[in-house]
Structures are given as structure tokens and as C-alpha cells.
Scaffold this motif. Structure first.
Motif, mmCIF file in Angstrom:
data_model
loop_
_atom_site.group_PDB
_atom_site.id
_atom_site.type_symbol
_atom_site.label_atom_id
_atom_site.label_comp_id
_atom_site.label_asym_id
_atom_site.label_seq_id
_atom_site.Cartn_x
_atom_site.Cartn_y
_atom_site.Cartn_z
ATOM 1 N N ALA A 122 -0.848 -7.147 -9.542
ATOM 2 C CA ALA A 122 -0.418 -7.187 -10.939
ATOM 3 C C ALA A 122 -0.644 -5.835 -11.598
ATOM 4 N N LYS A 123 -1.834 -5.315 -11.443
ATOM 5 C CA LYS A 123 -2.226 -4.093 -12.133
ATOM 6 C C LYS A 123 -1.441 -2.872 -11.654
ATOM 7 N N TYR A 124 -1.391 -2.665 -10.349
ATOM 8 C CA TYR A 124 -0.811 -1.418 -9.824
ATOM 9 C C TYR A 124 0.693 -1.470 -9.628
ATOM 10 N N ILE A 125 1.242 -2.653 -9.459
ATOM 11 C CA ILE A 125 2.672 -2.717 -9.147
ATOM 12 C C ILE A 125 3.460 -3.367 -10.278
ATOM 13 N N ASN B 163 1.276 -17.761 -9.320
ATOM 14 C CA ASN B 163 2.679 -18.101 -9.592
ATOM 15 C C ASN B 163 3.402 -16.967 -10.320
ATOM 16 N N ALA B 164 2.711 -16.410 -11.316
ATOM 17 C CA ALA B 164 3.331 -15.338 -12.095
ATOM 18 C C ALA B 164 3.494 -14.078 -11.238
ATOM 19 N N VAL B 165 2.456 -13.721 -10.491
ATOM 20 C CA VAL B 165 2.509 -12.503 -9.668
ATOM 21 C C VAL B 165 3.606 -12.631 -8.614
ATOM 22 N N ALA B 166 3.702 -13.792 -7.993
ATOM 23 C CA ALA B 166 4.740 -13.982 -6.968
ATOM 24 C C ALA B 166 6.122 -13.795 -7.586
ATOM 25 N N LYS B 167 6.336 -14.395 -8.753
ATOM 26 C CA LYS B 167 7.646 -14.320 -9.412
ATOM 27 C C LYS B 167 8.030 -12.869 -9.707
ATOM 28 N N TYR B 168 7.115 -12.112 -10.289
ATOM 29 C CA TYR B 168 7.423 -10.717 -10.638
ATOM 30 C C TYR B 168 7.526 -9.821 -9.403
ATOM 31 N N LEU B 169 6.677 -10.071 -8.436
ATOM 32 C CA LEU B 169 6.714 -9.227 -7.231
ATOM 33 C C LEU B 169 8.041 -9.421 -6.490
ATOM 34 N N ILE B 170 8.481 -10.649 -6.403
ATOM 35 C CA ILE B 170 9.773 -10.932 -5.749
ATOM 36 C C ILE B 170 10.885 -10.162 -6.452
ATOM 37 N N LYS B 171 10.835 -10.142 -7.783
ATOM 38 C CA LYS B 171 11.858 -9.429 -8.559
ATOM 39 C C LYS B 171 11.815 -7.914 -8.287
ATOM 40 N N GLY C 3 0.835 -1.204 0.000
ATOM 41 C CA GLY C 3 0.000 0.000 0.000
ATOM 42 C C GLY C 3 0.870 1.254 0.000
ATOM 43 N N HIS C 4 1.892 1.253 0.855
ATOM 44 C CA HIS C 4 2.834 2.380 0.876
ATOM 45 C C HIS C 4 3.576 2.476 -0.458
ATOM 46 N N LEU C 5 3.946 1.309 -0.991
ATOM 47 C CA LEU C 5 4.751 1.294 -2.227
ATOM 48 C C LEU C 5 4.031 2.008 -3.374
ATOM 49 N N ILE C 6 2.725 1.790 -3.487
ATOM 50 C CA ILE C 6 1.971 2.438 -4.574
ATOM 51 C C ILE C 6 2.096 3.957 -4.482
ATOM 52 N N THR C 7 2.004 4.493 -3.267
ATOM 53 C CA THR C 7 2.069 5.954 -3.132
ATOM 54 C C THR C 7 3.506 6.463 -3.304
ATOM 55 N N ILE C 8 4.487 5.733 -2.795
ATOM 56 C CA ILE C 8 5.883 6.181 -2.952
ATOM 57 C C ILE C 8 6.278 6.154 -4.429
ATOM 58 N N LYS C 9 5.792 5.155 -5.166
ATOM 59 C CA LYS C 9 6.075 5.127 -6.611
ATOM 60 C C LYS C 9 5.526 6.387 -7.286
ATOM 61 N N LYS C 10 4.378 6.835 -6.835
ATOM 62 C CA LYS C 10 3.823 8.074 -7.392
ATOM 63 C C LYS C 10 4.693 9.277 -7.033
#
Ligand code: IYR
Length: 320
Positions: A251-254, A297-305, A44-51
Motif C-alpha cells: 500500500a505504502k510504496y506502490i 481486499n482494498a490492496v488487492a483491488k488497487y494492486l490489480i489495477k 521489489g523490482h517495480l519499486i526501483t523501476i518506478k524510481k
């Protein structure tokens, strides 16, 4: 206009775009966001800091308010504990990629200044109790009896905007009612309200209304890969459902914020690999052609990266 496009990317709303265009013409525009210091910094914090990073890239000076008095007023602990957590939060925010010239301010550095307090009284004078209370509906910590701190909190947040001299205020959609209070009431006490930029709120991994450090339904930016994978695998993720689905939201926001397309790996017998953009993923998932397990599986892989450099940054700077 490239600047405007980057400012808008991924936001729910900007109040108003016309005013933002004017602000972008200024020489040194300032954007800010405030956070109650929190034991865990999550997606949740990450979405705002990215902005904030987007805004930094287009020339905004960034101020991050570590709102210690606000956290205190919202029953998050004693002031000394809160300030210690604020230090940790500052390290997390820097690790997420904000540049070194980001300004971090503790609320208590200015929120007892004479002119701040006088403006607070002036705002208190014209704001109805009803409106102040309503503005807190998505922010207040669930508690028994209502205390006066509940209405002091939003008034202070509104006065922060003028005393930090900001042109733009950023927040998740849960901050919207406080922002609208600022837009309506600051002019009545002689101030121009800031432009308000609202980002989406991400649901908790348990499917509850929002990701929250106090509810244990978050993915922290410094969770190790195994923990991230585990939390995604256990997340609420109903088949073919988009609304309120935290895995889709991640997936969508991050993930799609940093990747145009992603590769979904599937065994041949379930249809084989897929390369999709955000829109295609959502269409596939809502039609039921993509199974929750393959999505996870896909979301976990990309989020970890995506989280790896943040975690590295944090752990290598440990003890600095
Ligand atoms: N209400 C925010 C914290 C906060 C934000 C701003 I912007 C302030 O000026 C003060 C506090 C939250 O819910 O975390």
C-alpha cells in the motif's frame, strides 16, 4: 525544487542530497541500476523501476544493466540461460513504463574490457577481504562454502559505476554496503563515486526479509488478477502491525505512490466504507480499527489495477 522532490519521493536515503543538487545542474546526467537477470520480475523490482521512471522524467538518461556475469557469479545459472532471462527482463522493464530511449546493457558487453579489468585489479588491491564479504551480506545466494566469486561480485559492481559513466546509482537498501564501498574506495583509485539513491525493500508475502524470485514469496508484475488476489489473501499480515507487514508495504510504496487517497470498502456492520490517505491508513491499521481482511481486499483491488497495464503490455508484445 520540483525535480529534487520527485527524485526524493519514496526513497529511504540519498547519499548525498548536496551532490544530487550539483548533478541536476548537468546537461546530460546519467542514472543507472543493475539487476541480476531473474525468472520473475516482481514488486521489489517495480519499486526501483518506478524510481528510474521518476529520474527519467526529471531529465536523467537511464541505463539499465542486465548483470549477466553477476548472476553467474552468484550461482543463478549458466550464462546462456541467464542471457535468455535478461531478454525477458528487458521486456518487463519496458512494459513498466520506461521510455524507449532507456539504454539496456549486458554486463558481458564491457566487463572483460582491458581498462575495466585493470581498474578491477586496482580496486582489489586496496579493498579488504572483510569489507568485500560484508558488502554481500544481503545479496549473496545462501550457499555452503564461500567462493572467491563472492568478493569479485561487489568489486565489479563498483567498477561498473565508473565504466558506465554514471552520476547516480540506484538500488534497494540491500545494495547499500556495496554503494558505501564505492563511495569510500573509488576516490582512492582516482574516481569520483556516484550519488547513491536507496529505495525501500519490500518483505516477502510470507513475511520473510525480502521478496525474492528464488523463494516463491513474490507477486510478479505479470501475475493474473486471480493470482494476485490469492497471494494477497494468503499474505502475512498481522493485525495492528506495520513493521515488516508486506501488505502495508505494498500500500505504502506502490499504491500510494500513484493514488493520494484510496477507498476501503467495508460492510456497514464493520464500519462502512472509508476513504484514506497513506498516513490515515497507517494510523487506522496500527490502532487496530482496520481489520487485516479489509486491508487485503482494498490492496488487492488497487494492486490489480496498477499491474494491469504492465501485464497487458507484456502479453500483447509476446512473440515480438
Ligand atoms: N547487486 C545487484 C545487481 C547489480 C547491480 C548493479 I547497480 C551492478 O553494477 C551490478 C549488479 C543485485 O543484487 O541484483
Amino acid at each position: 525544487n520540483k525535480q529534487l522532490e520527485l527524485a526524493k519521493k519514496g526513497t529511504v536515503e540519498i547519499i548525498t542530497i548536496e551532490e544530487l543538487k550539483e548533478v541536476l545542474k548537468k546537461k546530460n546526467p546519467v542514472a543507472y541500476i543493475g539487476y541480476e537477470p531473474s525468472g520473475k520480475i516482481h514488486l521489489g523490482h517495480l519499486i526501483t523501476i518506478k524510481k528510474m521512471i521518476d529520474l527519467q522524467k526529471i531529465g536523467f538518461k537511464i541505463k539499465i544493466l542486465l548483470a549477466d556475469y553477476h548472476a553467474y557469479l552468484n550461482y543463478k545459472g549458466e550464462l546462456d540461460e541467464i542471457r535468455e532471462i535478461a531478454e525477458y527482463n528487458k521486456r518487463c522493464f519496458l512494459a513498466m513504463g520506461l521510455s524507449k530511449d532507456t539504454e539496456f546493457i549486458l554486463g558481458s558487453e564491457f566487463q572483460t574490457d582491458d581498462d575495466y579489468v585493470l581498474d578491477l585489479y586496482r580496486l582489489a588491491h586496496i579493498t579488504t577481504l572483510n569489507r568485500a564479504k560484508r558488502s554481500m551480506s544481503q545479496i549473496i545466494r545462501e550457499a555452503g562454502e564461500h567462493k572467491v566469486s563472492e568478493v569479485l561480485y561487489p568489486l565489479m559492481q563498483v567498477i561498473d559505476m565508473v565504466h558506465l559513466g554514471v552520476d547516480v546509482s540506484v538500488g534497494g537498501m540491500e545494495q547499500r554496503k556495496i554503494h558505501m564501498l564505492a563511495r569510500d574506495n573509488l576516490p582512492k583509485i582516482g574516481y569520483t563515486p556516484p550519488v547513491c539513491i536507496h529505495t525501500p525493500i519490500i518483505h516477502g508475502t510470507d513475511g520473510s526479509e525480502k521478496m525474492s524470485s528464488s523463494k516463491g514469496n513474490f507477486i510478479a508484475v505479470d501475475d493474473p488478477p486471480k493470482v494476485i488476489k490469492d497471494k494477497i489473501m494468503k499474505s502475512y499480515c498481522p493485525a495492528a502491525k506495520i513493521d515488516g507487514n508486506p501488505v502495508i508495504e505494498i500500500a505504502k510504496y506502490i499504491i500510494f505512490d500513484e493514488n493520494k487517497k484510496i477507498l476501503i470498502e467495508r460492510p456497514e456492520k464493520y464500519g462502512g466504507n472509508l476513504e484514506v490517505n497513506c498516513e490515515e491508513l497507517i494510523n487506522l491499521y496500527s490502532s487496530g480499527e482496520l481489520h487485516p481482511l479489509d486491508l487485503k481486499n482494498a490492496v488487492a483491488k488497487y494492486l490489480i489495477k496498477i499491474l494491469e497495464p504492465i501485464r497487458e503490455n507484456l502479453t500483447s508484445k509476446m512473440g515480438d
